[in-house]
Design an enzyme around this catalytic site. Structure first.
Site, PDB file in Angstrom:
ATOM      1  N   ALA A  70       0.831  -1.205   0.000  1.00 16.33           N
ATOM      2  CA  ALA A  70       0.000   0.000   0.000  1.00 16.33           C
ATOM      3  C   ALA A  70       0.865   1.256   0.000  1.00 16.33           C
ATOM      4  CB  ALA A  70      -0.922  -0.006   1.215  1.00 16.33           C
ATOM      5  N   GLN A  72       1.146   3.652   2.046  1.00 11.49           N
ATOM      6  CA  GLN A  72       1.814   3.869   3.328  1.00 11.49           C
ATOM      7  C   GLN A  72       2.328   2.552   3.923  1.00 11.49           C
ATOM      8  OE1 GLN A  72       2.827   6.466   4.944  1.00 11.49           O
ATOM      9  NE2 GLN A  72       2.000   8.001   3.545  1.00 11.49           N
ATOM     10  N   SER A  73       2.752   1.638   3.083  1.00 15.24           N
ATOM     11  CA  SER A  73       3.202   0.323   3.540  1.00 15.24           C
ATOM     12  C   SER A  73       4.462   0.396   4.396  1.00 15.24           C
ATOM     13  CB  SER A  73       3.462  -0.578   2.333  1.00 15.24           C
ATOM     14  OG  SER A  73       4.134  -1.759   2.716  1.00 15.24           O
ATOM     15  N   ASN A  74       4.380  -0.188   5.586  1.00 17.55           N
ATOM     16  CA  ASN A  74       5.572  -0.324   6.429  1.00 17.55           C
ATOM     17  C   ASN A  74       6.539  -1.349   5.847  1.00 17.55           C
ATOM     18  OD1 ASN A  74       4.522   1.415   8.554  1.00 17.55           O
ATOM     19  ND2 ASN A  74       3.098  -0.256   8.978  1.00 17.55           N
TER      20      ASN A  74
END
Length: 333
Positions: A70, A72-74
């Site tokens: 995504a 904002q993927s960590n």
């Protein structure tokens, strides 16, 4: 049991701490596993998963890491940082999964860190199409191979060997060496690698309590099926017969609404409760929805008073800053 190559990204055991104020408030013995401190660039559970993906990449002599997730993927951000530690470049594919987000969301938090880390960014418009996202990544890998690079793809969809789950099998042993006797362990359930790996690892080491996965992307019915699949694939990866019954897969989705990456009232209340009680920060996408299970299940009686409970803090704090506008005016008492 088969062994798999690993690189060292998590320096030593992460702390396991008692949350004194919340323990008194909820009338349970509440602890937190601080995997928000694991690895690079604000840490998180993905560092443990990447130890095995990048271990395989190093063993194969790869010089380019490709990963999808995504906006904002960590996982994507941690991969970009961790790849730098092994001397590799990174190509990250950002998927549009969260509707109605503002420009601040699209440029801050993990996106900002990806830019700082020098990752090349691709876009994928249909974030719900995991198989399609993986195909796009593999197509780009073939282009890199034609240029003389040695790419390694970290896939997202089911049906791929769940190497990341091995990281949480190791974490399970670490937890039990730090402190045993938990009645309940609460953990995020998204891709399923952390949840399945932790469950398998705890059971392997004689854990007699209950592991509860709190949904962050799919409802309980869908997630139950996903964890079953990941566990089956994990047992195949380990080269051993299935040892975990479906009755040991416990799923809670009470804070999932209104959907992935969106903040509902239970997640918001969980963020405030943790911050106001013990001064620990949670993120809107994962840990707020996971911790929300604790007070809800205590209130319902599913976690009896006096129980010893472990909340696994999987990190994700970089994404908190992407929600500045969405959270404005909503964090007061």
């Amino acid at each position: 049991m088969k062994t798999h190559p690993r690189v060292d990204l998590v320096s030593g055991p992460t702390p396991l701490e008692r949350l004194a104020q919340l323990s008194a408030r909820l009338n349970i013995d509440l602890w937190v596993k601080r995997d928000d401190l694991a690895g690079t660039t604000l840490g998180g559970n993905k560092s443990r998963q990447l130890e095995f993906y990048l271990g395989k990449a190093v063993a194969q002599g790869c010089d380019t890491i490709l990963i999808t997730g995504a906006v904002q993927s960590n996982f994507v951000r941690t991969a970009a940082a961790s790849a730098r530690k092994i001397g590799s470049r990174t190509i990250v594919q950002l998927e549009d999964r969260v509707p109605g987000q503002d420009q601040h969301y699209a440029t801050s938090g993990n996106v900002l860190l990806n830019d700082l880390l020098g990752a090349e960014v691709m876009r994928y418009p249909d974030g719900e199409d995991e198989a399609g996202a993986d195909r796009a990544l593999r197509a780009r890998a073939e282009q890199e191979r034609a240029k003389g690079h040695h790419p390694f793809v970290i896939p997202l969809a089911l049906g791929n060997p769940p190497l990341g789950a091995l990281g949480y099998m190791r974490a399970a042993k670490e937890i039990l060496q730090q402190r045993d006797g938990f009645d309940f362990v609460i953990v995020a359930s998204g891709s399923g690698l952390t949840h399945a790996g932790l469950l398998a690892g705890l059971l392997d080491n004689g854990f007699a309590g209950v592991v509860i996965g709190s949904c962050v992307r799919r409802d309980a019915t869908q997630q139950q099926r996903r964890i079953r699949t990941v566990l089956d694939d994990l047992q195949a990866l380990l080269g051993r017969p299935d040892q975990i019954g479906s009755d040991q897969i416990n799923i809670w989705d009470g804070a999932l609404a209104p959907g992935y990456g969106q903040i509902g009232p239970q997640a918001l209340n969980a963020m405030k409760l943790m911050a106001h009680s013990d001064g620990l920060l949670l993120d809107p996408v994962y840990t707020a929805k996971v911790f929300a299970a604790v007070p809800a299940l205590v209130e319902s009686g599913d976690i009896p008073q006096g129980s010893k409970v472990l909340f696994v803090h999987t990190g994700g704090l970089a994404s908190l800053f992407a929600y500045q506008i969405a959270l404005a005016g909503r964090l007061g008492s």
